[in-house]
Design an enzyme around this catalytic site. Structure first.
Site, PDB file in Angstrom:
ATOM      1  N   GLY A  31      67.133  -6.062  66.550  1.00 21.53           N
ATOM      2  CA  GLY A  31      67.254  -7.353  65.528  1.00 21.53           C
ATOM      3  C   GLY A  31      66.827  -6.861  64.029  1.00 21.53           C
ATOM      4  N   GLY A  33      67.700  -4.149  62.741  1.00 26.21           N
ATOM      5  CA  GLY A  33      68.660  -2.898  62.329  1.00 26.21           C
ATOM      6  C   GLY A  33      69.763  -3.443  61.542  1.00 26.21           C
ATOM      7  N   GLY A  36      71.713  -5.932  63.764  1.00 24.41           N
ATOM      8  CA  GLY A  36      71.031  -7.134  63.931  1.00 24.41           C
ATOM      9  C   GLY A  36      70.638  -7.828  62.947  1.00 24.41           C
ATOM     10  N   TYR A 159      74.055  11.202  72.557  1.00 22.63           N
ATOM     11  CA  TYR A 159      74.105   9.718  72.411  1.00 22.63           C
ATOM     12  C   TYR A 159      75.518   9.307  73.057  1.00 22.63           C
ATOM     13  CZ  TYR A 159      75.709   6.051  69.039  1.00 22.63           C
ATOM     14  OH  TYR A 159      75.756   4.583  68.779  1.00 22.63           O
ATOM     15  N   PRO A 186      82.001  -0.849  68.485  1.00 20.85           N
ATOM     16  CA  PRO A 186      82.454  -1.053  67.319  1.00 20.85           C
ATOM     17  C   PRO A 186      82.922   0.595  66.811  1.00 20.85           C
ATOM     18  CG  PRO A 186      79.924  -1.689  67.650  1.00 20.85           C
ATOM     19  CD  PRO A 186      80.747  -0.829  68.896  1.00 20.85           C
ATOM     20  N   CYS A 187      83.719   0.490  65.624  1.00 25.02           N
ATOM     21  CA  CYS A 187      83.832   1.714  64.976  1.00 25.02           C
ATOM     22  C   CYS A 187      82.770   2.169  63.905  1.00 25.02           C
ATOM     23  CB  CYS A 187      84.885   1.825  64.002  1.00 25.02           C
ATOM     24  SG  CYS A 187      85.336   0.242  62.810  1.00 25.02           S
ATOM     25  N   ASN A 188      82.558   3.015  63.008  1.00 28.10           N
ATOM     26  CA  ASN A 188      81.630   3.211  62.096  1.00 28.10           C
ATOM     27  C   ASN A 188      81.148   1.937  61.223  1.00 28.10           C
ATOM     28  OD1 ASN A 188      80.014   4.542  60.083  1.00 28.10           O
ATOM     29  ND2 ASN A 188      80.974   6.558  60.607  1.00 28.10           N
ATOM     30  N   HIS A 202      74.564   7.664  58.528  1.00 32.93           N
ATOM     31  CA  HIS A 202      76.057   7.761  58.463  1.00 32.93           C
ATOM     32  C   HIS A 202      76.394   8.056  57.392  1.00 32.93           C
ATOM     33  CE1 HIS A 202      75.482   5.596  62.594  1.00 32.93           C
ATOM     34  NE2 HIS A 202      76.391   6.467  62.949  1.00 32.93           N
ATOM     35  N   ARG A 231      88.258   7.955  59.430  1.00 35.34           N
ATOM     36  CA  ARG A 231      87.401   7.073  60.154  1.00 35.34           C
ATOM     37  C   ARG A 231      87.814   5.715  59.951  1.00 35.34           C
ATOM     38  NH1 ARG A 231      85.900  11.271  61.810  1.00 35.34           N
ATOM     39  NH2 ARG A 231      83.818  12.204  61.840  1.00 35.34           N
TER      40      ARG A 231
HETATM   41  P1  NAP Z   1      69.854   0.710  63.595  1.00 40.10           P
HETATM   42  O1  NAP Z   1      70.075   0.089  62.212  1.00 40.10           O
HETATM   43  O2  NAP Z   1      69.581   2.018  63.485  1.00 40.10           O
HETATM   44  O3  NAP Z   1      68.813  -0.218  64.300  1.00 40.10           O
HETATM   45  C1  NAP Z   1      68.370   0.025  65.409  1.00 40.10           C
HETATM   46  C2  NAP Z   1      67.443  -0.838  66.013  1.00 40.10           C
HETATM   47  O4  NAP Z   1      66.910  -0.540  67.417  1.00 40.10           O
HETATM   48  C3  NAP Z   1      66.318  -1.242  65.304  1.00 40.10           C
HETATM   49  O5  NAP Z   1      66.077  -2.475  65.194  1.00 40.10           O
HETATM   50  C4  NAP Z   1      65.210  -0.453  65.992  1.00 40.10           C
HETATM   51  O6  NAP Z   1      63.868  -1.381  65.826  1.00 40.10           O
HETATM   52  C5  NAP Z   1      65.515  -0.600  67.198  1.00 40.10           C
HETATM   53  N1  NAP Z   1      65.015   0.142  68.329  1.00 40.10           N
HETATM   54  C6  NAP Z   1      65.120   1.619  68.222  1.00 40.10           C
HETATM   55  N2  NAP Z   1      64.439   2.145  69.179  1.00 40.10           N
HETATM   56  C7  NAP Z   1      63.676   0.983  69.841  1.00 40.10           C
HETATM   57  C8  NAP Z   1      62.961   1.068  71.006  1.00 40.10           C
HETATM   58  N3  NAP Z   1      62.411   2.291  71.450  1.00 40.10           N
HETATM   59  N4  NAP Z   1      62.399  -0.327  71.404  1.00 40.10           N
HETATM   60  C9  NAP Z   1      62.978  -1.292  70.589  1.00 40.10           C
HETATM   61  N5  NAP Z   1      63.683  -1.291  69.747  1.00 40.10           N
HETATM   62  C10 NAP Z   1      64.118   0.021  69.259  1.00 40.10           C
HETATM   63  O7  NAP Z   1      71.090   0.768  64.419  1.00 40.10           O
HETATM   64  P2  NAP Z   1      72.302  -0.129  64.095  1.00 40.10           P
HETATM   65  O8  NAP Z   1      73.347   0.627  63.230  1.00 40.10           O
HETATM   66  O9  NAP Z   1      72.288  -1.750  63.736  1.00 40.10           O
HETATM   67  O10 NAP Z   1      73.074  -0.202  65.284  1.00 40.10           O
HETATM   68  C11 NAP Z   1      73.177  -1.166  66.551  1.00 40.10           C
HETATM   69  C12 NAP Z   1      73.997  -0.704  67.652  1.00 40.10           C
HETATM   70  O11 NAP Z   1      75.210  -0.651  67.246  1.00 40.10           O
HETATM   71  C13 NAP Z   1      73.314   0.211  68.305  1.00 40.10           C
HETATM   72  O12 NAP Z   1      73.471   0.178  69.798  1.00 40.10           O
HETATM   73  C14 NAP Z   1      74.625   1.519  67.752  1.00 40.10           C
HETATM   74  O13 NAP Z   1      74.537   2.577  68.723  1.00 40.10           O
HETATM   75  C15 NAP Z   1      75.775   0.666  67.723  1.00 40.10           C
HETATM   76  N6  NAP Z   1      76.732   1.290  66.734  1.00 40.10           N
HETATM   77  C16 NAP Z   1      76.404   1.600  65.691  1.00 40.10           C
HETATM   78  C17 NAP Z   1      77.234   2.048  64.852  1.00 40.10           C
HETATM   79  C18 NAP Z   1      77.043   2.411  63.274  1.00 40.10           C
HETATM   80  O14 NAP Z   1      77.840   2.876  62.510  1.00 40.10           O
HETATM   81  N7  NAP Z   1      75.600   2.149  62.789  1.00 40.10           N
HETATM   82  C19 NAP Z   1      78.640   2.452  65.220  1.00 40.10           C
HETATM   83  C20 NAP Z   1      78.927   1.850  66.405  1.00 40.10           C
HETATM   84  C21 NAP Z   1      77.974   1.420  67.501  1.00 40.10           C
HETATM   85  P3  NAP Z   1      63.010  -0.819  64.487  1.00 40.10           P
HETATM   86  O15 NAP Z   1      63.807  -1.393  63.320  1.00 40.10           O
HETATM   87  O16 NAP Z   1      61.626  -1.378  64.818  1.00 40.10           O
HETATM   88  O17 NAP Z   1      62.930   0.738  64.503  1.00 40.10           O
HETATM   89  P1  GDP Z   2      80.606  10.043  62.492  1.00 40.76           P
HETATM   90  O1  GDP Z   2      81.630   9.006  62.112  1.00 40.76           O
HETATM   91  O2  GDP Z   2      79.859   9.698  63.956  1.00 40.76           O
HETATM   92  O3  GDP Z   2      81.041  11.525  62.669  1.00 40.76           O
HETATM   93  O4  GDP Z   2      79.266  10.066  61.697  1.00 40.76           O
HETATM   94  P2  GDP Z   2      79.160   9.902  60.187  1.00 40.76           P
HETATM   95  O5  GDP Z   2      78.847   8.699  59.889  1.00 40.76           O
HETATM   96  O6  GDP Z   2      77.891  10.633  59.721  1.00 40.76           O
HETATM   97  O7  GDP Z   2      80.290  10.680  59.522  1.00 40.76           O
HETATM   98  C1  GDP Z   2      80.497  12.127  59.265  1.00 40.76           C
HETATM   99  C2  GDP Z   2      81.475  12.462  58.612  1.00 40.76           C
HETATM  100  O8  GDP Z   2      81.231  12.386  57.298  1.00 40.76           O
HETATM  101  C3  GDP Z   2      81.668  13.902  58.601  1.00 40.76           C
HETATM  102  O9  GDP Z   2      83.056  14.416  58.511  1.00 40.76           O
HETATM  103  C4  GDP Z   2      80.812  14.618  57.544  1.00 40.76           C
HETATM  104  O10 GDP Z   2      81.276  15.805  57.002  1.00 40.76           O
HETATM  105  C5  GDP Z   2      80.948  13.547  56.490  1.00 40.76           C
HETATM  106  N1  GDP Z   2      80.052  13.330  55.433  1.00 40.76           N
HETATM  107  C6  GDP Z   2      80.164  13.725  54.108  1.00 40.76           C
HETATM  108  N2  GDP Z   2      78.986  13.564  53.490  1.00 40.76           N
HETATM  109  C7  GDP Z   2      78.176  13.120  54.624  1.00 40.76           C
HETATM  110  C8  GDP Z   2      76.715  12.801  54.172  1.00 40.76           C
HETATM  111  O11 GDP Z   2      76.141  12.796  53.250  1.00 40.76           O
HETATM  112  N3  GDP Z   2      76.330  12.318  55.485  1.00 40.76           N
HETATM  113  C9  GDP Z   2      76.919  12.128  56.703  1.00 40.76           C
HETATM  114  N4  GDP Z   2      76.147  11.767  57.797  1.00 40.76           N
HETATM  115  N5  GDP Z   2      78.179  12.643  56.871  1.00 40.76           N
HETATM  116  C10 GDP Z   2      78.517  13.127  55.547  1.00 40.76           C
END
Ligand code: NAP
Ligand code: GDP
Length: 337
Positions: A31, A33, A36, A159, A186-188, A202, A231
């Protein structure tokens, strides 16, 4: 368990919903993150139903890798529904450096959450996969039926395999216990409260942070890789609205891709340009091509989502980037970085 007792219900303006709906308690793991906090914002912004009680938890409430702690959390919260977001999450370079940890932590968290959902009779659980867990060698666009059709890209195998196992668990709990546990893909994602770390974030939050520093110090912006990979990006507030819809209305066990359409796929260079434009950055943009590009593309189809929600409006990419940049500037001191 940590201090699950401190978990607060969100005070929300109540939406006028049809009366007579059974009360539900929706536990949101992760929640604190990116996703969340976006869900919390949408809910506190007015999209809360009279029968819903939302509980958002972070790792300080409960370490979800610890089964006994998760049991105590469920005993205390008594969720009827779970949105399971908590995970070890990171960008390409973080994944490449810690595949084993990504695998073991996420496997433990996911197994514990789904086991407790079953033990505590949770009616519905919506977990999160990602389009980056799809097979590396594939045909495009990728759809929901193709998750297990071949190995994921090597850069994030830990992962990816852990995330794929959520789908296996969901199918198992459906078959053996009749459970309605599902997942979204979800996508990025990017937006306010993202992880803006230069090393573990990211691409979009990392680029926003880098551009902020480059502008402040009058230095060039360093982009990693060639900038050519493609992406699909979704704004966290859009994903939040879709996840709320999923927990209320999506009743399949099979997962659903939550993404902008194939036509909205952009290159990393397009993302760089949008960030540069939002900052009005006038400096030089350099590419470090020694750094990895990762998977070239993961183009996903959102046709299934469109069959359910043909009218859903995504925030235009440049507008969402502008809002994220503004959020980062306004919250620079406290942002996760
Ligand atoms: P995030 O910002 O990194 O947040 C991660 C969350 O997980 C935080 O609330 C963190 O709590 C909690 N957490 C991590 N380890 C934990 C543990 N051991 N016990 C309890 N809580 C824990 O991640 P997000 O980007 O919001 O991602 C949310 C979901 O979407 C994930 O399942 C991720 O795989 C998925 N997703 C994300 C992306 C993306 O681009 N970000 C893309 C596709 C799917 P704290 O804040 O206390 O550390
Ligand atoms: P992905 O979408 O799961 O591959 O993860 P990312 O969100 O980290 O995106 C990675 C892509 O962005 C790759 O092509 C990287 O080379 C490019 N990229 C360019 N600059 C950055 C940077 O500063 N951080 C990250 N994470 N990726 C970068």
């Amino acid at each position: 368990m940590g201090n699950a007792e401190s978990t607060e219900a969100v005070e929300t303006p109540l939406e006028q919903e049809p009366t007579g709906m059974a009360p539900v308690t929706i536990l949101v793991t992760g929640g604190s993150g990116l996703v969340g906090t976006a869900i919390s914002k949408v809910i506190t912004g007015g999209d809360c139903r009279v029968n819903e009680n939302w509980k958002f938890i972070s790792s300080s409430d409960c370490d979800l890798t610890d089964l006994e702690a998760v049991r105590k959390l469920f005993e205390y919260v008594k969720p009827t529904h779970v949105i399971h977001l908590a995970a070890m999450v990171g960008g390409l370079f973080h994944n490449m450096s810690a595949n084993l940890q990504f695998f073991t932590k996420n496997m433990a968290i996911n197994q514990n959450i789904l086991q407790c959902c079953n033990e505590f009779d949770v009616q519905k659980c919506v977990s999160c996969l990602s389009t980056c867990i799809f097979p590396d060698k594939t045909t495009y666009p990728i759809d929901e039926t193709m998750i297990h059709n071949g190995p994921p890209h090597n850069s994030n195998f830990g992962y990816s395999h852990a995330k794929r196992m959520i789908d296996v668990l969901n199918r198992g709990y459906a078959e053996e216990h009749g459970r309605k546990y599902t997942a979204v893909i979800p996508c990025n994602v990017f937006g306010p409260c993202d992880n803006y770390s230069l090393t573990s974030g990211h691409v979009i939050p990392a680029l926003i942070h880098k551009t902020y520093v480059a502008q402040k110090e009058g230095k060039p912006l360093q982009v990693y890789g060639t900038g050519k990979p493609l992406r699909q990006f979704i704004y966290s507030l859009d994903l939040a609205r879709l996840m709320i819809w999923a927990v209320r209305h999506y009743d399949e066990i099979d997962p659903i891709i939550l993404s902008v359409g194939e036509e909205d796929e952009v290159s990393i260079n397009d993302a760089v340009n949008a960030v540069v434009k939002a900052f009005d950055f006038k400096g030089e943009v350099l590419h470090d091509t020694e750094k990895a590009d990762g998977q070239y593309k993961k183009t996903a189809s959102n046709a299934k989502l469109r069959r359910y929600l043909p009218e859903f409006q995504f925030t235009p990419f440049e507008e969402a980037i502008k809002e994220s940049v503004q959020w980062f500037i306004d919250n620079y001191e406290t942002a996760r970085k």
